[in-house]
Design a protein around this motif. Structure first.
Motif, PDB file in Angstrom:
ATOM      1  N   ARG A 134       6.208  -0.667  -9.575  1.00 38.01           N
ATOM      2  CA  ARG A 134       6.790  -1.483  -8.518  1.00 38.01           C
ATOM      3  C   ARG A 134       6.752  -0.769  -7.171  1.00 38.01           C
ATOM      4  NH1 ARG A 134      11.400  -1.982 -10.625  1.00 38.01           N
ATOM      5  NH2 ARG A 134      12.464  -0.341  -9.466  1.00 38.01           N
ATOM      6  N   GLU A 135       7.137   0.508  -7.151  1.00 42.12           N
ATOM      7  CA  GLU A 135       7.198   1.242  -5.887  1.00 42.12           C
ATOM      8  C   GLU A 135       5.807   1.498  -5.310  1.00 42.12           C
ATOM      9  OE1 GLU A 135       9.779   1.853  -4.059  1.00 42.12           O
ATOM     10  OE2 GLU A 135      11.088   0.903  -5.529  1.00 42.12           O
ATOM     11  N   ILE A 136       4.845   1.818  -6.167  1.00 42.84           N
ATOM     12  CA  ILE A 136       3.482   2.015  -5.661  1.00 42.84           C
ATOM     13  C   ILE A 136       2.921   0.696  -5.149  1.00 42.84           C
ATOM     14  CG2 ILE A 136       1.113   2.660  -6.279  1.00 42.84           C
ATOM     15  CD1 ILE A 136       2.316   4.644  -8.285  1.00 42.84           C
ATOM     16  N   GLY A 137       3.217  -0.393  -5.861  1.00 43.51           N
ATOM     17  CA  GLY A 137       2.779  -1.713  -5.401  1.00 43.51           C
ATOM     18  C   GLY A 137       3.371  -2.046  -4.046  1.00 43.51           C
TER      19      GLY A 137
ATOM     20  N   THR B  44      -9.132  -7.830 -16.449  1.00 44.59           N
ATOM     21  CA  THR B  44      -8.905  -9.276 -16.522  1.00 44.59           C
ATOM     22  C   THR B  44      -7.806  -9.718 -15.579  1.00 44.59           C
ATOM     23  OG1 THR B  44      -9.654  -9.371 -18.821  1.00 44.59           O
ATOM     24  CG2 THR B  44      -8.313 -11.206 -18.037  1.00 44.59           C
ATOM     25  N   SER B  45      -6.688  -8.995 -15.561  1.00 42.69           N
ATOM     26  CA  SER B  45      -5.575  -9.377 -14.683  1.00 42.69           C
ATOM     27  C   SER B  45      -5.960  -9.252 -13.217  1.00 42.69           C
ATOM     28  CB  SER B  45      -4.342  -8.524 -14.982  1.00 42.69           C
ATOM     29  OG  SER B  45      -4.610  -7.152 -14.757  1.00 42.69           O
ATOM     30  N   VAL B  46      -6.802  -8.281 -12.887  1.00 39.16           N
ATOM     31  CA  VAL B  46      -7.250  -8.125 -11.498  1.00 39.16           C
ATOM     32  C   VAL B  46      -8.167  -9.285 -11.117  1.00 39.16           C
ATOM     33  CG1 VAL B  46      -8.558  -6.664  -9.906  1.00 39.16           C
ATOM     34  CG2 VAL B  46      -7.039  -5.615 -11.598  1.00 39.16           C
ATOM     35  N   GLN B  47      -9.087  -9.633 -11.992  1.00 38.30           N
ATOM     36  CA  GLN B  47     -10.017 -10.733 -11.727  1.00 38.30           C
ATOM     37  C   GLN B  47      -9.297 -12.076 -11.636  1.00 38.30           C
ATOM     38  OE1 GLN B  47     -12.804 -10.295 -14.944  1.00 38.30           O
ATOM     39  NE2 GLN B  47     -13.921  -8.626 -13.960  1.00 38.30           N
ATOM     40  N   ASP B  48      -8.206 -12.221 -12.387  1.00 38.84           N
ATOM     41  CA  ASP B  48      -7.480 -13.493 -12.400  1.00 38.84           C
ATOM     42  C   ASP B  48      -6.515 -13.641 -11.231  1.00 38.84           C
ATOM     43  OD1 ASP B  48      -8.797 -14.168 -14.708  1.00 38.84           O
ATOM     44  OD2 ASP B  48      -7.136 -13.705 -16.058  1.00 38.84           O
ATOM     45  N   ALA B  49      -6.300 -12.554 -10.480  1.00 37.51           N
ATOM     46  CA  ALA B  49      -5.361 -12.614  -9.353  1.00 37.51           C
ATOM     47  C   ALA B  49      -5.883 -13.568  -8.286  1.00 37.51           C
ATOM     48  CB  ALA B  49      -5.163 -11.216  -8.768  1.00 37.51           C
ATOM     49  N   GLY B  50      -4.983 -14.344  -7.701  1.00 39.94           N
ATOM     50  CA  GLY B  50      -5.400 -15.381  -6.770  1.00 39.94           C
ATOM     51  C   GLY B  50      -5.711 -14.904  -5.371  1.00 39.94           C
ATOM     52  N   THR B  51      -5.165 -13.775  -4.960  1.00 41.32           N
ATOM     53  CA  THR B  51      -5.358 -13.270  -3.600  1.00 41.32           C
ATOM     54  C   THR B  51      -5.683 -11.780  -3.659  1.00 41.32           C
ATOM     55  OG1 THR B  51      -3.031 -12.649  -3.321  1.00 41.32           O
ATOM     56  CG2 THR B  51      -3.664 -14.923  -2.718  1.00 41.32           C
ATOM     57  N   PRO B  52      -6.251 -11.234  -2.585  1.00 38.55           N
ATOM     58  CA  PRO B  52      -6.513  -9.791  -2.567  1.00 38.55           C
ATOM     59  C   PRO B  52      -5.255  -8.948  -2.777  1.00 38.55           C
ATOM     60  CG  PRO B  52      -7.784 -10.867  -0.861  1.00 38.55           C
ATOM     61  CD  PRO B  52      -6.873 -11.915  -1.422  1.00 38.55           C
ATOM     62  N   SER B  53      -4.149  -9.329  -2.160  1.00 38.81           N
ATOM     63  CA  SER B  53      -2.918  -8.545  -2.341  1.00 38.81           C
ATOM     64  C   SER B  53      -2.450  -8.615  -3.788  1.00 38.81           C
ATOM     65  CB  SER B  53      -1.819  -9.028  -1.399  1.00 38.81           C
ATOM     66  OG  SER B  53      -1.482 -10.386  -1.649  1.00 38.81           O
ATOM     67  N   ALA B  54      -2.582  -9.780  -4.413  1.00 34.67           N
ATOM     68  CA  ALA B  54      -2.203  -9.912  -5.824  1.00 34.67           C
ATOM     69  C   ALA B  54      -3.140  -9.090  -6.710  1.00 34.67           C
ATOM     70  CB  ALA B  54      -2.231 -11.375  -6.238  1.00 34.67           C
ATOM     71  N   ALA B  55      -4.409  -9.009  -6.311  1.00 32.41           N
ATOM     72  CA  ALA B  55      -5.376  -8.224  -7.080  1.00 32.41           C
ATOM     73  C   ALA B  55      -5.052  -6.732  -7.012  1.00 32.41           C
ATOM     74  CB  ALA B  55      -6.790  -8.480  -6.573  1.00 32.41           C
ATOM     75  N   ILE B  56      -4.699  -6.242  -5.819  1.00 31.01           N
ATOM     76  CA  ILE B  56      -4.329  -4.833  -5.685  1.00 31.01           C
ATOM     77  C   ILE B  56      -3.052  -4.553  -6.473  1.00 31.01           C
ATOM     78  CG2 ILE B  56      -3.497  -3.075  -4.076  1.00 31.01           C
ATOM     79  CD1 ILE B  56      -6.508  -3.496  -3.932  1.00 31.01           C
ATOM     80  N   ARG B  57      -2.095  -5.457  -6.399  1.00 26.23           N
ATOM     81  CA  ARG B  57      -0.855  -5.284  -7.157  1.00 26.23           C
ATOM     82  C   ARG B  57      -1.148  -5.285  -8.662  1.00 26.23           C
ATOM     83  NH1 ARG B  57       4.804  -4.393  -6.078  1.00 26.23           N
ATOM     84  NH2 ARG B  57       4.472  -5.474  -4.108  1.00 26.23           N
ATOM     85  N   ALA B  58      -2.030  -6.174  -9.102  1.00 24.61           N
ATOM     86  CA  ALA B  58      -2.384  -6.238 -10.523  1.00 24.61           C
ATOM     87  C   ALA B  58      -3.096  -4.970 -10.963  1.00 24.61           C
ATOM     88  CB  ALA B  58      -3.257  -7.460 -10.790  1.00 24.61           C
ATOM     89  N   MET B  59      -3.940  -4.424 -10.086  1.00 16.61           N
ATOM     90  CA  MET B  59      -4.632  -3.189 -10.427  1.00 16.61           C
ATOM     91  C   MET B  59      -3.653  -2.027 -10.566  1.00 16.61           C
ATOM     92  SD  MET B  59      -7.448  -0.977  -8.384  1.00 16.61           S
ATOM     93  CE  MET B  59      -6.113  -0.031  -7.694  1.00 16.61           C
ATOM     94  N   ILE B  60      -2.677  -1.981  -9.670  1.00 15.41           N
ATOM     95  CA  ILE B  60      -1.687  -0.904  -9.712  1.00 15.41           C
ATOM     96  C   ILE B  60      -0.819  -1.009 -10.959  1.00 15.41           C
ATOM     97  CG2 ILE B  60       0.393   0.007  -8.593  1.00 15.41           C
ATOM     98  CD1 ILE B  60      -0.990  -0.759  -5.885  1.00 15.41           C
ATOM     99  N   THR B  61      -0.215  -2.170 -11.173  1.00 12.49           N
ATOM    100  CA  THR B  61       0.681  -2.318 -12.324  1.00 12.49           C
ATOM    101  C   THR B  61      -0.090  -2.231 -13.635  1.00 12.49           C
ATOM    102  OG1 THR B  61       0.530  -4.740 -12.158  1.00 12.49           O
ATOM    103  CG2 THR B  61       2.381  -3.669 -11.035  1.00 12.49           C
TER     104      THR B  61
END
Length: 202
Positions: free
Chosen positions: A187-190, A80-97
């Motif tokens: 945070r560091e992986i993101g 859900t958090s990945v799908q709700d992310a507004g940008t690709p970079s936010a989606a990758i960050r959401a997937m990681i965290t």
């Protein structure tokens, strides 16, 4: 009257199956695939071996149910958090965290899953041969390609980048199991993959 008795029976059967899956996860996390015998699982669940045989035709079917269960948990808690992310970079960050948070909350499940994937027993299926893994990888590569189309990401081989991300997250499971700080780890992986994917003109 027949319908009324059928519903509790199905509910009870599903509860018993889940009990056996949970017991299998516990044994896998402690003893690996070699130690996850029906005898050990039955003892952990507090049932007879025959109960396992009633619900699962063999150990391969039980281990398959474990993998399906863990992937289902991950989808419920991360997607859900990945799908709700507004940008690709936010989606990758959401997937990681989200993945790091999930690993922390379900570290026993992740250790058990890793044990299955590391095993070469005939009743286990490798990750590369699982549909769940293929679907998960396809979603990551789709995000990476979208970032390249919008020029938020630089040009790179998306398959290599997706595999690299998967490898780093795999390593994170062991770090979390060893007591690493999940907040710092996420945070560091993101930050690492933000730097690796960011467009040079951004």
């Amino acid at each position: 009257m027949a319908t009324a008795t059928a519903r509790p029976s199905t509910f009870i059967q599903e509860k018993r199956r889940q009990q056996l899956i949970d017991a299998t996860i516990a044994v896998l996390a402690e003893a690996g695939v070699a130690g996850a015998t029906f005898v050990a699982i039955a003892a952990r669940a507090g049932v007879s071996r025959g109960v396992i045989n009633y619900h699962f035709t063999d150990r391969a079917a039980l281990l398959d149910a474990v993998v399906v269960h863990i992937y289902s948990l991950g989808r419920d808690e991360v997607e859900t958090s990945v799908q709700d992310a507004g940008t690709p970079s936010a989606a990758i960050r959401a997937m990681i965290t989200g993945s790091i948070t999930f690993y922390t909350r379900h570290i026993r499940e992740m250790v058990a899953l890793s044990a299955i994937y590391r095993s070469d027993h005939v009743d286990t299926v490798g990750r590369d041969d699982r549909d769940e893994h293929a679907v998960e990888t396809a979603k990551v590569t789709a995000i990476l390609r979208r970032g390249q189309r919008t020029r938020e990401f630089r040009r790179f081989d998306v398959d290599v980048m997706a595999a690299s991300l998967r490898a780093v997250l795999d390593t994170a499971i062991g770090q979390i199991a060893a007591g690493a700080d999940p907040t710092r780890l996420g945070r560091e992986i993101g930050n690492l993959f933000d730097a690796a994917t960011r467009s040079e003109t951004a």
